[in-house]
Design an enzyme around this catalytic site. Structure first.
Site, short mmCIF file in Angstrom:
data_model
loop_
_atom_site.label_atom_id
_atom_site.label_comp_id
_atom_site.label_asym_id
_atom_site.label_seq_id
_atom_site.Cartn_x
_atom_site.Cartn_y
_atom_site.Cartn_z
N LYS A 50 47.58 52.59 41.03
CA LYS A 50 48.97 52.15 40.83
C LYS A 50 49.46 52.42 39.42
O LYS A 50 48.69 52.32 38.45
CB LYS A 50 49.09 50.63 41.09
N TYR B 259 44.12 47.02 36.08
CA TYR B 259 42.93 46.20 36.32
C TYR B 259 41.83 46.48 35.28
O TYR B 259 40.85 45.76 35.19
CB TYR B 259 42.38 46.39 37.74
N HIS C 177 53.54 49.82 40.95
CA HIS C 177 52.93 48.48 41.06
C HIS C 177 53.97 47.37 41.23
O HIS C 177 53.80 46.44 42.02
CB HIS C 177 52.07 48.24 39.81
N ASP D 136 41.19 49.49 46.62
CA ASP D 136 42.52 49.28 46.04
C ASP D 136 42.37 49.11 44.52
O ASP D 136 41.96 48.06 44.05
CB ASP D 136 43.16 48.01 46.63
N1 LIG Z 1 50.02 44.86 44.21
C1 LIG Z 1 49.92 43.73 43.54
O1 LIG Z 1 50.81 43.35 42.77
C2 LIG Z 1 48.69 42.88 43.71
C3 LIG Z 1 48.72 41.53 43.32
C4 LIG Z 1 47.57 40.75 43.51
C5 LIG Z 1 46.43 41.31 44.08
N2 LIG Z 1 46.42 42.65 44.43
C6 LIG Z 1 45.21 43.28 45.05
O2 LIG Z 1 44.76 42.45 46.12
C7 LIG Z 1 43.37 42.14 45.93
C8 LIG Z 1 43.02 40.82 46.55
O3 LIG Z 1 43.84 39.77 46.07
P1 LIG Z 1 43.26 38.51 45.25
O4 LIG Z 1 42.05 38.91 44.53
O5 LIG Z 1 44.42 37.92 44.53
O6 LIG Z 1 42.95 37.43 46.38
P2 LIG Z 1 42.07 37.27 47.70
O7 LIG Z 1 41.46 38.54 48.11
O8 LIG Z 1 42.93 36.52 48.65
O9 LIG Z 1 40.97 36.23 47.21
C9 LIG Z 1 39.88 36.64 46.48
C10 LIG Z 1 38.89 35.48 46.32
O10 LIG Z 1 38.47 35.03 47.61
C11 LIG Z 1 37.07 34.85 47.62
N3 LIG Z 1 36.56 35.34 48.92
C12 LIG Z 1 36.83 36.56 49.49
N4 LIG Z 1 36.17 36.67 50.65
C13 LIG Z 1 35.47 35.51 50.83
C14 LIG Z 1 34.59 35.04 51.83
N5 LIG Z 1 34.30 35.76 52.92
N6 LIG Z 1 34.05 33.80 51.67
C15 LIG Z 1 34.34 33.04 50.60
N7 LIG Z 1 35.17 33.45 49.60
C16 LIG Z 1 35.73 34.68 49.71
C17 LIG Z 1 36.50 35.70 46.50
O11 LIG Z 1 35.47 35.02 45.86
P3 LIG Z 1 33.99 35.71 45.67
O12 LIG Z 1 34.15 36.85 44.72
O13 LIG Z 1 33.21 34.56 45.11
O14 LIG Z 1 33.55 36.14 47.04
C18 LIG Z 1 37.67 35.92 45.56
O15 LIG Z 1 37.60 35.17 44.39
C19 LIG Z 1 43.21 42.22 44.40
O16 LIG Z 1 41.86 42.34 44.03
C20 LIG Z 1 44.04 43.45 44.09
O17 LIG Z 1 43.32 44.64 44.40
C21 LIG Z 1 47.54 43.42 44.28
#
Ligand SMILES: NC(=O)c1ccc[n+]([C@@H]2O[C@H](COP(=O)([O-])OP(=O)(O)OC[C@H]3O[C@@H](n4cnc5c(N)ncnc54)[C@H](OP(=O)(O)O)[C@@H]3O)[C@@H](O)[C@H]2O)c1
Length: 330
Positions: free
Chosen positions: A82, A59, A115, A54
């Protein structure tokens, strides 16, 4: 086993008949992961068996990720990007998509999303208090001009599926009424404390696959995206007790639940141990019906990414962005 066979990863079938891996790797580094580190995570994720990525122009790392993706045959990958908010103009959509494709070094994208439904410019990393002087509400007529260009990307063979992100039911109803090419995907915040059941059911009923962002509850999101009332999914006693029983991190329980419920989570992780555990979680023994029911019961309606920078009038609150009463807020 420290890799997962990509063929064993569950898939979603889109209305075109295309199949998309039901888990992807998020690539938004939330200010603390630099582009090199993100590209290294993508390389590691490919090695352990991820095939869905994604991405997004905003980004700031597509040009680093592109060279890494070249290592795998293109048809084995699902690559999404996006359109950022300041590129909604009719003349901007196709060049923006081409730029992402050039950076990602691909001849086509599997998915391209708008987006956000709002066309504001705001500088990356700005405070949630900052407001764009040209901020506007959702203006459907303008959104359709952008969407016509998205449709053209499909006609040109540059993009296979077009999608929306951060939409609401009233906005999607208008789009479904007027689109020549229907959205195939909707990217939305989804985690156990924010299950959005109405929107989830609405998109599924309309042949749109939900992509779930922040599936772990974004524990490392920037300070600016935190408010005192936010809850923490991976500390929820229900999630923690299932995780303890299975001997996994609570994050893995969030990912297993997401895939079993029917959305496609896109967790970010830069640590091999964690992104591998997330992938292994979706190919191992499923959660029980009792687990699924227990997690359905812990929804807190806790939106983490509130979108304050898009507010267009004095005196508004972030709730106005999300059409909470079933009608467009103008
Ligand atoms: N469309 C939109 O507007 C939008 C908005 C926000 C996000 N996104 C997309 O969604 C993706 C994910 O969202 P997010 O980054 O906000 O949050 P997330 O995936 O809920 O959380 C990411 C965090 O969780 C930790 N983590 C993940 N798996 C783990 C595991 N198995 N054990 C322990 N810790 C774990 C990671 O730390 P470590 O790196 O230390 O493992 C990371 O810092 C983004 O990267 C982006 O691509 C899209």
């Amino acid at each position: 086993m420290d890799t997962v066979d990509p063929a064993s990863v569950p898939r979603r079938t889109l209305y075109t008949g295309a199949q998309m891996p039901a888990i992807g790797l998020g690539t938004f580094g939330s200010d603390h992961v630099d582009p090199e580190e993100m590209a290294a995570a993508v390389a590691g994720a490919l090695e352990v068996g991820y095939r869905h990525f994604d991405c997004a122009s905003v980004y700031g790392n597509e040009d680093r990720i592109g060279p890494v993706l070249r290592g795998v045959p293109r048809e084995a990958l699902w690559i999404a990007s996006k359109l950022w908010n300041d590129k909604h103009g009719e003349a901007d959509v196709i060049p923006s998509c081409r730029k992402s494709m050039a950076d990602l070094q691909v001849e086509y994208l599997d998915a391209y999303f708008v987006h956000w439904p709002f066309p504001n410019y705001h500088p990356p990393g700005c405070s949630v208090e900052s407001r764009s002087p040209d901020a506007q509400p959702y203006i459907h007529e303008n959104f359709m001009k952008t969407w016509r260009q998205m449709e053209k990307l499909v006609d040109l063979g540059l993009v296979r599926h077009i999608g929306t992100s951060n939409m609401t039911i009233p906005k999607l109803k208008l789009l479904l009424r007027d689109a020549r090419i229907q959205p195939a995907l909707n990217e939305m915040e989804l985690h156990p404390h924010f299950q959005q059941p109405e929107l989830f059911d609405f998109v599924k009923a309309n042949g749109i696959e939900p992509i779930g962002y922040s599936p772990v509850g974004s524990p490392n999101r920037p300070e600016r995206d935190r408010t005192p009332d936010d809850t923490v999914d991976i500390e929820d006693p229900v999630i923690v007790s299932i995780a303890q029983r299975l001997g996994v991190h609570p994050a893995v329980v969030c990912i297993k639940w997401a895939v079993q419920r029917g959305q496609t989570p896109i967790p970010l992780s830069t640590k091999r141990r964690n992104y591998l555990a997330n992938l292994q979680g979706v190919v191992s023994e499923p959660l029980t019906d009792g687990d699924m029911r227990a997690i359905a019961g812990i929804d807190r309606n806790c939106r983490l990414i509130k979108g304050q920078v898009f507010l267009w009038r004095e005196g508004q609150t972030w709730e106005d962005l999300w059409d909470l009463h079933g009608e467009l807020v103008k």
